[in-house]
Design a protein around this motif. Structure first.
Motif, short mmCIF file in Angstrom:
data_model
loop_
_atom_site.label_atom_id
_atom_site.label_comp_id
_atom_site.label_asym_id
_atom_site.label_seq_id
_atom_site.Cartn_x
_atom_site.Cartn_y
_atom_site.Cartn_z
N ASN A 101 0.84 -1.19 0.00
CA ASN A 101 0.00 0.00 0.00
C ASN A 101 0.88 1.25 0.00
O ASN A 101 1.31 1.72 1.04
N THR A 102 1.13 1.77 -1.18
CA THR A 102 1.97 2.96 -1.32
C THR A 102 1.15 4.22 -1.54
O THR A 102 1.68 5.32 -1.48
N GLY A 103 -0.14 4.07 -1.84
CA GLY A 103 -0.99 5.22 -2.07
C GLY A 103 -0.84 5.84 -3.44
O GLY A 103 -1.51 6.83 -3.75
N ASP A 104 0.02 5.27 -4.30
CA ASP A 104 0.22 5.81 -5.64
C ASP A 104 -0.16 4.76 -6.68
O ASP A 104 -0.77 3.75 -6.36
N LEU A 105 0.22 4.99 -7.93
CA LEU A 105 -0.15 4.09 -9.02
C LEU A 105 0.92 3.05 -9.34
O LEU A 105 0.75 2.28 -10.29
N SER A 106 1.99 2.99 -8.58
CA SER A 106 3.10 2.08 -8.90
C SER A 106 2.62 0.63 -8.91
O SER A 106 1.86 0.20 -8.06
N ARG A 107 3.08 -0.13 -9.91
CA ARG A 107 2.69 -1.53 -10.08
C ARG A 107 3.93 -2.40 -10.24
O ARG A 107 4.98 -1.94 -10.71
N ASN A 108 3.80 -3.66 -9.90
CA ASN A 108 4.81 -4.65 -10.24
C ASN A 108 4.47 -5.21 -11.62
O ASN A 108 3.38 -5.75 -11.82
N ASN A 109 5.38 -5.06 -12.55
CA ASN A 109 5.14 -5.44 -13.94
C ASN A 109 6.26 -6.39 -14.37
O ASN A 109 7.42 -6.00 -14.44
N TRP A 110 5.91 -7.64 -14.67
CA TRP A 110 6.92 -8.67 -14.88
C TRP A 110 7.78 -8.43 -16.11
O TRP A 110 9.00 -8.64 -16.08
N TRP A 111 7.17 -7.97 -17.22
CA TRP A 111 7.97 -7.83 -18.43
C TRP A 111 8.89 -6.61 -18.37
O TRP A 111 10.01 -6.65 -18.90
N ARG A 168 4.18 -4.47 7.36
CA ARG A 168 3.44 -3.26 7.72
C ARG A 168 2.71 -2.66 6.52
O ARG A 168 1.61 -2.12 6.65
N LEU A 169 3.31 -2.76 5.34
CA LEU A 169 2.70 -2.17 4.15
C LEU A 169 2.02 -3.18 3.24
O LEU A 169 1.38 -2.80 2.25
N ALA A 170 2.16 -4.46 3.55
CA ALA A 170 1.66 -5.50 2.65
C ALA A 170 0.14 -5.46 2.52
O ALA A 170 -0.59 -5.20 3.48
N ILE A 171 -0.34 -5.73 1.31
CA ILE A 171 -1.77 -5.85 1.05
C ILE A 171 -2.00 -7.13 0.27
O ILE A 171 -1.10 -7.65 -0.39
N ASN A 172 -3.20 -7.64 0.34
CA ASN A 172 -3.56 -8.84 -0.41
C ASN A 172 -4.44 -8.41 -1.56
O ASN A 172 -5.65 -8.24 -1.41
N ARG A 173 -3.81 -8.21 -2.70
CA ARG A 173 -4.54 -7.65 -3.83
C ARG A 173 -4.08 -8.29 -5.12
O ARG A 173 -2.89 -8.47 -5.34
N GLY A 174 -5.01 -8.62 -5.96
CA GLY A 174 -4.68 -9.24 -7.24
C GLY A 174 -4.31 -8.21 -8.28
O GLY A 174 -4.19 -7.02 -8.00
N PRO A 175 -4.14 -8.67 -9.52
CA PRO A 175 -3.76 -7.76 -10.60
C PRO A 175 -4.78 -6.66 -10.81
O PRO A 175 -5.98 -6.87 -10.68
N ILE A 176 -4.29 -5.46 -11.08
CA ILE A 176 -5.16 -4.31 -11.35
C ILE A 176 -5.28 -4.16 -12.85
O ILE A 176 -4.31 -3.93 -13.54
N THR A 177 -6.48 -4.33 -13.37
CA THR A 177 -6.68 -4.18 -14.81
C THR A 177 -7.71 -3.11 -15.06
O THR A 177 -7.47 -1.94 -14.90
N ALA A 178 -8.90 -3.51 -15.42
CA ALA A 178 -9.93 -2.51 -15.72
C ALA A 178 -10.72 -2.17 -14.47
O ALA A 178 -10.80 -2.94 -13.54
#
Length: 409
Positions: A330-340, A399-409
């Motif tokens: 949970n960073t509060g911004d739009l940053s994503r983990n992107n594999w490619w 402390r910052l971990a969240i349980n959230r799946g991929p963000i798409t539409a």
């Protein structure tokens, strides 16, 4: 204020209070905030503010706004924040703006949408139909010229040139940008002997993404203001803007990053001042050396094609890794983990991990999150050439971990 937390492998003990941090963070308007701290000239300096981990704003971070406006600013869309902030110039780039409301941004009539993403965009600067200054024309001409020159690659192909391309891709992209400019100079996630630090920084110069001082300063502003109107390249202003449009609009970008005092740790060193003052000569010299070593094909494969490739991979970290992927923290911004992007950018695509723990020398926290740059740092550490390697503790990650799946539409 809670003690500054530093990982066990860093120079500070867990729980140790950095003496100069309290007044710095109070000046930013927060009661509590973790910061990455570096030692310079006997003092500790705030490098990148951890916006996502602030407890509560002591006053609103928006320029010249009263305390009672905190909730109002946090409920505004990016577009509304932008319109209000840009009415007060020159901008106060030392103040942190609360993250805009994604819901408010989504409700703007006519807002665009990045394909296969939940990011809603409202363009604020026209690419055409605006006044272009000399820097805009120079950047457009050089970037466009290198792309045109790269089109000659199929006509100058040889396996020797492919080897030159791959080697220069690693030297400039991994060693220069990712290892040196980003993790070492911008975030101080590890240290190394000065001779090696300077050599790695020169690899970054060869990537032709600006001198080290300029690059680190702009990047620190990105982290201080991630996905707010003071961020130089948020995708809220459009995917193209975050990818490369911001580089072609010098006026809008310099309003946000022209104050280079946030990189005075680099400014104080003669080497980085010299690279800044002679930067154009190094760009020209590398093209000349390539021509002498391999003729026109070497200029194409080791110069133009490699530059364009590394440029776009770096730019995808700013664009794709803020639009597509998933969030573990949970960073509060739009940053994503992107594999490619993680693979192509030598580990930089694990961007949500990075925004959660900016000080970390490692970006790919899981075994399957490929992070070649972290492998290089581990090798340097084993050779005794990397020290003060910083990593988040398991407690900090939890402390910052969240349980959230991929963000798409």
């Amino acid at each position: 204020m809670a003690p500054v937390q530093q990982p066990a492998r860093s120079g500070l003990r867990l729980g140790q209070q950095a003496p100069a941090v309290r007044p710095v963070l109070r000046g930013l308007g927060f009661k509590q905030q973790r910061a990455a701290v570096i030692a310079h000239s006997g003092q500790n300096r705030d490098v990148t503010a951890r916006v996502a981990e602030m407890a509560a704003p002591a006053s609103t971070s928006a320029p010249d706004a009263p305390v009672s406006d905190s909730a109002r600013w946090a409920s505004m869309s990016y577009s509304e924040q932008y319109d209000e902030i840009m009415r007060n110039k020159p901008l106060n780039t030392k103040k942190v703006v609360p993250k805009p409301s994604k819901d408010a941004q989504s409700s703007i009539p006519g807002a665009g949408k990045v394909l296969l993403s939940d990011v809603r965009t409202v363009g604020k600067r026209k690419l055409f139909g605006r006044e272009w200054n000399t820097t805009d024309l120079y950047y457009t001409g050089f970037i466009g010229g290198m792309h045109l020159l790269a089109l000659a690659a199929p006509f100058t192909f040889s396996w020797e040139m492919v080897g030159l391309f791959l080697g220069s891709y690693f030297v400039t992209g991994c060693l220069g940008i990712t290892l040196s400019y980003h993790r070492m100079l911008s975030h101080k996630s590890f240290t190394c002997p000065k001779w090696l630090e300077y050599a790695l920084a020169y690899c970054g110069v060869l990537a032709v993404q600006g001198d080290p001082l300029e690059w680190a300063s702009s990047h620190r502003y990105h982290h201080l203001h991630t996905d707010t109107p003071l961020d130089p390249h948020s995708p809220y202003e459009g995917f193209f803007w975050s990818h490369m449009g911001w580089l072609l609009d010098n006026k809008a970008t310099m309003e946000r990053v022209s104050n280079r005092t946030n990189a005075d740790d680099l400014e104080s060193q003669w080497y980085y001042r010299w690279l800044r003052d002679t930067y154009a000569w190094h760009v020209a010299a590398q093209l000349g050396v390539l021509f002498l070593l391999g003729g026109f094909p070497a200029v194409v494969w080791g110069g133009a094609l490699r530059m364009c490739w590394v440029w776009h991979i770096t730019w995808f970290v700013n664009s794709a890794s803020h639009c597509w992927g998933y969030q573990d923290y949970n960073t509060g911004d739009l940053s994503r983990n992107n594999w490619w992007v993680g693979i192509l950018a030598f580990g930089e695509g694990w961007h949500n991990n990075h925004h959660a723990f900016e000080f970390s020398a490692r970006h790919g926290f899981e075994w399957w999150q490929v992070d070649m740059t972290w492998g290089v740092i581990c090798l340097l550490e084993k050779l005794g050439l990397a020290n003060n390697v910083k990593l988040p503790t398991e407690r900090q990650k939890a402390r910052l971990a969240i349980n959230r799946g991929p963000i798409t539409a």
